[in-house]
Design a protein around this motif. Structure first.
Motif, PDB file in Angstrom:
ATOM      1  N   PHE A  83       0.896  -5.928  -9.277  1.00 52.73           N
ATOM      2  CA  PHE A  83      -0.078  -4.873  -9.013  1.00 52.73           C
ATOM      3  C   PHE A  83      -0.764  -5.050  -7.652  1.00 52.73           C
ATOM      4  O   PHE A  83      -1.140  -4.060  -7.023  1.00 52.73           O
ATOM      5  N   ARG A  84      -0.887  -6.281  -7.173  1.00 51.31           N
ATOM      6  CA  ARG A  84      -1.403  -6.500  -5.823  1.00 51.31           C
ATOM      7  C   ARG A  84      -0.419  -5.941  -4.799  1.00 51.31           C
ATOM      8  O   ARG A  84      -0.810  -5.269  -3.844  1.00 51.31           O
ATOM      9  N   ARG A  85       0.876  -6.179  -5.023  1.00 49.55           N
ATOM     10  CA  ARG A  85       1.878  -5.668  -4.087  1.00 49.55           C
ATOM     11  C   ARG A  85       1.977  -4.152  -4.155  1.00 49.55           C
ATOM     12  O   ARG A  85       2.192  -3.499  -3.131  1.00 49.55           O
ATOM     13  N   VAL A  86       1.820  -3.574  -5.334  1.00 48.25           N
ATOM     14  CA  VAL A  86       1.767  -2.114  -5.440  1.00 48.25           C
ATOM     15  C   VAL A  86       0.619  -1.603  -4.575  1.00 48.25           C
ATOM     16  O   VAL A  86       0.795  -0.688  -3.760  1.00 48.25           O
ATOM     17  N   ARG A  87      -0.562  -2.197  -4.732  1.00 46.98           N
ATOM     18  CA  ARG A  87      -1.737  -1.766  -3.969  1.00 46.98           C
ATOM     19  C   ARG A  87      -1.535  -1.949  -2.461  1.00 46.98           C
ATOM     20  O   ARG A  87      -1.800  -1.044  -1.673  1.00 46.98           O
ATOM     21  N   ASP A  88      -1.065  -3.133  -2.064  1.00 44.90           N
ATOM     22  CA  ASP A  88      -1.004  -3.464  -0.642  1.00 44.90           C
ATOM     23  C   ASP A  88       0.222  -2.901   0.073  1.00 44.90           C
ATOM     24  O   ASP A  88       0.147  -2.571   1.256  1.00 44.90           O
ATOM     25  N   GLU A  89       1.355  -2.809  -0.623  1.00 40.45           N
ATOM     26  CA  GLU A  89       2.608  -2.432   0.034  1.00 40.45           C
ATOM     27  C   GLU A  89       3.060  -1.002  -0.257  1.00 40.45           C
ATOM     28  O   GLU A  89       3.674  -0.375   0.594  1.00 40.45           O
ATOM     29  N   LEU A  90       2.783  -0.501  -1.451  1.00 40.61           N
ATOM     30  CA  LEU A  90       3.289   0.822  -1.821  1.00 40.61           C
ATOM     31  C   LEU A  90       2.256   1.930  -1.670  1.00 40.61           C
ATOM     32  O   LEU A  90       2.584   3.013  -1.179  1.00 40.61           O
ATOM     33  N   GLU A  91       1.032   1.677  -2.093  1.00 35.15           N
ATOM     34  CA  GLU A  91       0.019   2.732  -2.021  1.00 35.15           C
ATOM     35  C   GLU A  91      -0.156   3.303  -0.611  1.00 35.15           C
ATOM     36  O   GLU A  91      -0.323   4.517  -0.467  1.00 35.15           O
ATOM     37  N   PRO A  92      -0.103   2.491   0.458  1.00 35.01           N
ATOM     38  CA  PRO A  92      -0.224   3.091   1.795  1.00 35.01           C
ATOM     39  C   PRO A  92       0.865   4.132   2.090  1.00 35.01           C
ATOM     40  O   PRO A  92       0.578   5.157   2.720  1.00 35.01           O
ATOM     41  N   PHE A  93       2.080   3.892   1.624  1.00 35.75           N
ATOM     42  CA  PHE A  93       3.139   4.893   1.795  1.00 35.75           C
ATOM     43  C   PHE A  93       2.806   6.167   1.029  1.00 35.75           C
ATOM     44  O   PHE A  93       2.912   7.264   1.555  1.00 35.75           O
ATOM     45  N   TRP A  94       2.408   6.015  -0.223  1.00 29.49           N
ATOM     46  CA  TRP A  94       2.162   7.167  -1.084  1.00 29.49           C
ATOM     47  C   TRP A  94       1.061   8.058  -0.533  1.00 29.49           C
ATOM     48  O   TRP A  94       1.141   9.277  -0.617  1.00 29.49           O
ATOM     49  N   ARG A  95       0.047   7.448   0.059  1.00 30.97           N
ATOM     50  CA  ARG A  95      -1.053   8.235   0.626  1.00 30.97           C
ATOM     51  C   ARG A  95      -0.645   8.960   1.912  1.00 30.97           C
ATOM     52  O   ARG A  95      -1.286   9.936   2.284  1.00 30.97           O
ATOM     53  N   ARG A  96       0.410   8.498   2.580  1.00 25.75           N
ATOM     54  CA  ARG A  96       0.849   9.094   3.842  1.00 25.75           C
ATOM     55  C   ARG A  96       1.846  10.233   3.671  1.00 25.75           C
ATOM     56  O   ARG A  96       2.170  10.917   4.641  1.00 25.75           O
ATOM     57  N   PHE A  97       2.364  10.436   2.477  1.00 26.36           N
ATOM     58  CA  PHE A  97       3.359  11.494   2.300  1.00 26.36           C
ATOM     59  C   PHE A  97       2.774  12.847   2.696  1.00 26.36           C
ATOM     60  O   PHE A  97       1.636  13.164   2.342  1.00 26.36           O
TER      61      PHE A  97
END
Length: 110
Positions: A21-35
């Motif tokens: 969940f830390r990696r989801v927050r740090d690595e994936l969420e930034p991509f999802w917010r940029r779509f």
């Protein structure tokens, strides 16, 4: 409004939940917010479920105003980067993820 939902069906590898969940927050969420076209992003970590429910570790919801915005997101140059990052994080996960697209309307309450 359309919501594209990703269901992460399965379990996080034992003892790796916080890392996942830390990696989801740090690595994936930034991509999802940029779509492009996305108006809201929700990441849901399950805290309880019915005894007979399928194992769901996480649910991701992304809202779009219409099909054109959703299509633009799916065609975005960000998507391959996001997918590669997702595959790296998924090494901590045993299961699969799949997507649903839904259209909702609010019901009056009270």
């Amino acid at each position: 409004m359309l919501t594209r939902t990703a269901i992460y069906e399965g379990t996080v590898r034992a003892g790796r939940e916080e890392e996942f969940f830390r990696r989801v927050r740090d690595e994936l969420e930034p991509f999802w917010r940029r779509f492009p076209g996305v108006t809201a992003v929700r990441v849901q970590r399950l805290v309880s479920k019915d005894a007979d429910a399928r194992p769901i570790a996480m649910i991701l919801e992304m809202d779009f105003p219409d099909q054109a915005a959703l299509d633009a997101c799916l065609a975005s140059s960000i998507r391959p980067e996001s997918h590669a990052a997702t595959e790296a994080v998924m090494t901590l996960f045993e299961g699969r993820f799949y997507h649903l697209v839904s259209e909702a309307h609010a019901l009056p309450v009270g």
